[in-house]
Motif scaffolding. Structure first.
Motif, PDB file in Angstrom:
ATOM      1  N   GLY A 151      38.283  39.834  47.347  1.00 40.94           N
ATOM      2  CA  GLY A 151      37.811  38.456  47.365  1.00 40.94           C
ATOM      3  C   GLY A 151      38.927  37.470  47.060  1.00 40.94           C
ATOM      4  N   ARG A 152      38.523  36.227  46.803  1.00 36.66           N
ATOM      5  CA  ARG A 152      39.464  35.147  46.522  1.00 36.66           C
ATOM      6  C   ARG A 152      39.000  34.364  45.304  1.00 36.66           C
ATOM      7  N   ALA A 153      39.967  33.793  44.592  1.00 33.64           N
ATOM      8  CA  ALA A 153      39.671  32.890  43.480  1.00 33.64           C
ATOM      9  C   ALA A 153      40.774  31.850  43.442  1.00 33.64           C
ATOM     10  N   SER A 154      40.456  30.667  42.893  1.00 32.83           N
ATOM     11  CA  SER A 154      41.462  29.620  42.828  1.00 32.83           C
ATOM     12  C   SER A 154      41.237  28.765  41.601  1.00 32.83           C
ATOM     13  N   CYS A 155      42.301  28.100  41.162  1.00 31.59           N
ATOM     14  CA  CYS A 155      42.185  27.097  40.111  1.00 31.59           C
ATOM     15  C   CYS A 155      43.212  26.011  40.387  1.00 31.59           C
TER      16      CYS A 155
END
Length: 399
Positions: A151-155
């Motif tokens: 998956g993907r995650a961002s901040c």
């Protein structure tokens, strides 16, 4: 470090005698408007493809059977600094396998080869982006996206860069003196004038812009762009420096998703030139330009026979050519028939030929009495169709 002044006119003040590194670490809380913009950027990035050019900075390449999606144990912080100061965004991401990371400024991917930024990552998942001397153009939202098969995650961290002429001064004019000329940083941070934090201004930034275009005359041309900024920027379009006015063939639209469009239909030769889109708000302006090339409309000409088929006679066993010449634009397709039977492909004995000069030929090697009959050739293109017919007679040799 910075200190807060009590009272209704309280504001963050920097101590000029402190080291720049300490002042550069000054954090602040983003407003709800800023947070909505940050959330929009992260949502879009987590669902958009990234450039896999080999420039990405991986945090690791381990792979295990049981995967864990990327997760930020430590997220990016928000900074407010003066131009010329250094700043470092740092976070720590975990995941199995260790995810690849990509950095973005205002939604646009930052290449690790960009000399203005230093990008690195540690084996423990700590990732950093550093600039040694910030400029006013560095003001914006910096996003790191972590991606893996799971998956993907961002901040996102916000960087506010103030003009250097504000350094060490109270942002408000002394009592009894008129306000001087507003600096660029003042328009970026109107909260310094006692306004609510939601009233901060951010100059326009194009998240999406088209490149040069080539459109055929008479067709539809569409130029799409998307811009961020607070307050919402006003957009204007120019052709070779002159404003474009809406009329029956030039339309300017804004969709619900924030995409602005300039639509020209039909395109004429007068529409060719350099187009500039200017976005303006209280914080400043930004623009992009492109060249529109208008290709000449293709001239269609229906097929016409310059030389028609001629009635022909041949003794059996001898070769014979049925030949004609045709023109047209675009070059026409050729179809042959014998009586009512289509001749679609060549054989060892009967072959079909045509060249780039319009000559068309049906060649029979060793004619027989079965080859006798009426032959029709047709030429067809987008502008029309034309046909001609001739008779082939085959004579029996007398011995």
């Amino acid at each position: 470090m910075a200190r807060r002044l009590l009272g209704a006119d309280s504001a963050t003040v920097f101590n000029v005698q402190e080291p720049e590194e300490e002042a550069a670490s000054q954090e602040y809380r983003v407003s709800s408007c800023e947070q909505r913009l940050i959330s929009e950027i992260e949502y879009r990035l987590e669902r958009s493809p990234v450039e896999e050019s080999g420039e990405e900075v991986p945090c690791g390449d381990a792979s295990v059977e049981s995967g864990v999606a990327p997760f930020f144990e430590m997220k990016l912080k928000h900074f407010k600094i003066f131009e010329g100061m250094p700043v470092t965004f740092t976070c720590r991401v975990t995941g199995n396998p260790k995810p690849k990371t990509y950095w973005f400024k205002d939604g646009k991917q930052i290449s690790p080869k960009n000399d203005h930024y230093s990008i690195w990552s540690d084996p423990d998942g700590t990732c950093s982006l550093h600039t040694a001397a910030s400029t006013l153009d560095d003001d914006g939202n910096y996003t790191i996206m972590a991606s893996s098969p799971q998956g993907r995650a961002s901040c996102t961290g916000r960087l506010m860069v103030q003009a250097v002429n504000q350094r060490g001064r109270s942002p408000r004019s002394p009592a009894g003196q008129p306000h001087g000329r507003r600096s660029r940083s003042r328009s970026r941070d109107s909260a310094d004038e006692g306004e609510p934090i939601q009233e901060r201004f951010f100059r326009p930034h194009f998240l999406q812009a088209p490149g040069d275009l080539t459109v055929q005359e008479g067709r539809l041309c569409r130029m799409d762009c998307k811009v961020s900024g607070l307050p919402t920027p006003d957009l204007s379009w120019l052709l070779d420096g002159k404003p474009i006015r809406q009329d029956s063939t030039h339309k300017m639209l804004v969709r619900e998703n924030g995409v602005h469009s300039l639509i020209i239909e039909p395109v004429t030769a007068q529409d060719a030139g350099i187009y500039t889109c200017m976005a303006t708000n209280r914080a400043g302006h930004n623009s992009f330009s492109l060249e529109l090339v208008v290709a000449a409309k293709e001239a269609y000409k229906p097929p016409v026979f310059l030389e028609k088929l001629q009635n022909t006679g041949v003794a059996d066993g001898f070769p014979v050519r049925l030949e004609c010449r045709v023109s047209g634009a675009p070059p026409p397709q050729i179809f042959w028939k014998k009586e009512n039977e289509s001749l679609t492909h060549s054989t060892d004995r009967v072959s079909l030929h045509q060249d780039n000069y319009g000559y068309v030929c049906l060649l029979i090697q060793g004619a027989t009495k079965d080859d006798a009959g009426w032959y029709t050739v047709s030429a067809k293109n987008e502008a029309g169709i034309v046909s001609c017919t001739a008779r082939l007679d085959v004579y029996i040799s007398q011995h």
